[in-house]
Design an enzyme around this catalytic site. Sequence first.
Site, PDB file in Angstrom:
ATOM      1  N   GLU A   1      -8.414  15.348  -4.137  1.00 16.11           N
ATOM      2  CA  GLU A   1      -8.758  16.114  -5.124  1.00 16.11           C
ATOM      3  C   GLU A   1     -10.035  16.158  -5.608  1.00 16.11           C
ATOM      4  O   GLU A   1     -10.277  16.971  -6.599  1.00 16.11           O
ATOM      5  CB  GLU A   1      -7.648  15.752  -6.353  1.00 16.11           C
ATOM      6  CG  GLU A   1      -8.136  14.468  -6.875  1.00 16.11           C
ATOM      7  CD  GLU A   1      -8.048  13.092  -6.265  1.00 16.11           C
ATOM      8  OE1 GLU A   1      -8.275  12.074  -6.997  1.00 16.11           O
ATOM      9  OE2 GLU A   1      -7.682  13.058  -5.191  1.00 16.11           O
TER      10      GLU A   1
ATOM     11  N   HIS B   1      -9.692  10.345  -1.783  1.00 18.00           N
ATOM     12  CA  HIS B   1      -9.536  11.253  -2.816  1.00 18.00           C
ATOM     13  C   HIS B   1      -9.661  12.764  -2.619  1.00 18.00           C
ATOM     14  O   HIS B   1     -10.599  13.136  -2.958  1.00 18.00           O
ATOM     15  CB  HIS B   1     -10.189  11.030  -4.245  1.00 18.00           C
ATOM     16  CG  HIS B   1      -9.813   9.647  -4.867  1.00 18.00           C
ATOM     17  ND1 HIS B   1      -9.052   9.491  -5.782  1.00 18.00           N
ATOM     18  CD2 HIS B   1     -10.426   8.463  -4.458  1.00 18.00           C
ATOM     19  CE1 HIS B   1      -9.048   8.200  -6.053  1.00 18.00           C
ATOM     20  NE2 HIS B   1      -9.832   7.484  -5.296  1.00 18.00           N
TER      21      HIS B   1
ATOM     22  N   CYS C   1      -5.286   6.614  -2.827  1.00 14.93           N
ATOM     23  CA  CYS C   1      -5.740   5.672  -3.087  1.00 14.93           C
ATOM     24  C   CYS C   1      -4.749   4.596  -3.941  1.00 14.93           C
ATOM     25  O   CYS C   1      -4.161   3.807  -3.151  1.00 14.93           O
ATOM     26  CB  CYS C   1      -6.954   5.743  -4.127  1.00 14.93           C
ATOM     27  SG  CYS C   1      -8.256   4.541  -4.278  1.00 14.93           S
TER      28      CYS C   1
ATOM     29  N   GLY D   1      -6.100   5.439  -9.242  1.00 12.36           N
ATOM     30  CA  GLY D   1      -6.577   4.997 -10.429  1.00 12.36           C
ATOM     31  C   GLY D   1      -6.676   3.666 -10.347  1.00 12.36           C
ATOM     32  O   GLY D   1      -7.196   3.087  -9.221  1.00 12.36           O
ATOM     33  N   GLU D   2      -6.017   2.784 -11.161  1.00 13.51           N
ATOM     34  CA  GLU D   2      -5.801   1.212 -10.922  1.00 13.51           C
ATOM     35  C   GLU D   2      -4.414   0.919 -10.756  1.00 13.51           C
ATOM     36  O   GLU D   2      -3.421   1.021 -11.372  1.00 13.51           O
ATOM     37  CB  GLU D   2      -6.681   0.582 -12.148  1.00 13.51           C
ATOM     38  CG  GLU D   2      -7.073  -0.799 -11.789  1.00 13.51           C
ATOM     39  CD  GLU D   2      -6.009  -1.822 -11.463  1.00 13.51           C
ATOM     40  OE1 GLU D   2      -6.314  -2.493 -10.235  1.00 13.51           O
ATOM     41  OE2 GLU D   2      -5.022  -1.794 -12.103  1.00 13.51           O
ATOM     42  N   SER D   3      -4.112   0.426  -9.514  1.00 17.56           N
ATOM     43  CA  SER D   3      -2.873   0.250  -8.870  1.00 17.56           C
ATOM     44  C   SER D   3      -1.938  -0.490  -9.962  1.00 17.56           C
ATOM     45  O   SER D   3      -0.687  -0.635 -10.304  1.00 17.56           O
ATOM     46  CB  SER D   3      -2.470  -0.119  -7.618  1.00 17.56           C
ATOM     47  OG  SER D   3      -3.364  -1.343  -7.485  1.00 17.56           O
TER      48      SER D   3
ATOM     49  N   ARG E   1      -6.308  -3.894  -0.583  1.00 19.95           N
ATOM     50  CA  ARG E   1      -6.830  -3.349  -1.790  1.00 19.95           C
ATOM     51  C   ARG E   1      -8.181  -3.648  -1.528  1.00 19.95           C
ATOM     52  O   ARG E   1      -8.776  -4.594  -1.221  1.00 19.95           O
ATOM     53  CB  ARG E   1      -6.214  -4.121  -2.903  1.00 19.95           C
ATOM     54  CG  ARG E   1      -4.681  -3.678  -3.307  1.00 19.95           C
ATOM     55  CD  ARG E   1      -4.052  -4.705  -4.223  1.00 19.95           C
ATOM     56  NE  ARG E   1      -4.936  -4.527  -5.425  1.00 19.95           N
ATOM     57  CZ  ARG E   1      -4.459  -4.556  -6.922  1.00 19.95           C
ATOM     58  NH1 ARG E   1      -3.449  -5.215  -6.895  1.00 19.95           N
ATOM     59  NH2 ARG E   1      -5.395  -4.398  -7.948  1.00 19.95           N
TER      60      ARG E   1
ATOM     61  N   ILE F   1     -13.287   5.604  -3.087  1.00 22.26           N
ATOM     62  CA  ILE F   1     -13.934   5.122  -4.187  1.00 22.26           C
ATOM     63  C   ILE F   1     -12.910   3.638  -4.640  1.00 22.26           C
ATOM     64  O   ILE F   1     -11.801   3.685  -4.648  1.00 22.26           O
ATOM     65  CB  ILE F   1     -13.680   5.772  -5.800  1.00 22.26           C
ATOM     66  CG1 ILE F   1     -14.328   6.941  -5.491  1.00 22.26           C
ATOM     67  CG2 ILE F   1     -14.010   5.004  -7.068  1.00 22.26           C
ATOM     68  CD1 ILE F   1     -14.028   8.164  -6.489  1.00 22.26           C
ATOM     69  N   ARG F   2     -13.610   2.685  -4.464  1.00 16.22           N
ATOM     70  CA  ARG F   2     -12.909   0.917  -4.295  1.00 16.22           C
ATOM     71  C   ARG F   2     -11.587   1.267  -3.601  1.00 16.22           C
ATOM     72  O   ARG F   2     -10.687   0.838  -4.050  1.00 16.22           O
ATOM     73  CB  ARG F   2     -12.499   0.941  -5.839  1.00 16.22           C
ATOM     74  CG  ARG F   2     -13.710   0.178  -6.470  1.00 16.22           C
ATOM     75  CD  ARG F   2     -13.213  -0.485  -7.708  1.00 16.22           C
ATOM     76  NE  ARG F   2     -11.795  -0.276  -8.079  1.00 16.22           N
ATOM     77  CZ  ARG F   2     -11.260  -0.216  -9.239  1.00 16.22           C
ATOM     78  NH1 ARG F   2     -12.135   0.226 -10.357  1.00 16.22           N
ATOM     79  NH2 ARG F   2     -10.047   0.217  -9.454  1.00 16.22           N
TER      80      ARG F   2
END
Length: 188
Positions: A174, A172, A80, A48-50, A108, A136-137
Amino acid sequence: MMKTVGVLNLQGAVAEHQRMLESLGVNVVLVKEAADLNSLDGLIIPGGESTAIGRLIRDYQLESPLIEFAKAGHPILGTCAGLILCSTTKKEHPSEVRLNLIDLTVVRNGFGRQVNSFETSLSVASIGDHIPAIFIRAPYIKEVGTDVRVLATIDDKIVAAECNTILVTSFHPELSEDTRVLSYFLSK
């Protein structure tokens, strides 16, 4: 094999982890408060967004309970953003959260922005070859401590590692249909 696994349910790829775990016959608890950790065999901190996840960890007063959960020997998988949160990476801002569960330094967005996202196939030690890996990023691991075992790299950038009961990936697992990374985690 773990029977009940929590997924930190604050932000990010929660539903995707839940779906994969349930497909493996695992009971899933969506974790939002410290009491949710009591019945778990293991925990996933999703991508997600850390910074956002870290802020919510603080808001929900989960920082100490998560650290204690790990200290008690419960396995944790960080994917991630979860990798960043599990790391000992120096904070860029004082308000950021680092759980310091695994001795590694993370870069990051190490592979670039969203537009630089990609999918590849990896050989991951102890897990197998041709593992689908979706980035992803994604961060990458720049350095690891002496007790950390590197599991996979791309162009000399570490993308999977473990130390005792903590497993982290830049990618990821998942988001693919391949369950080998999650099965490996469940066997810890």
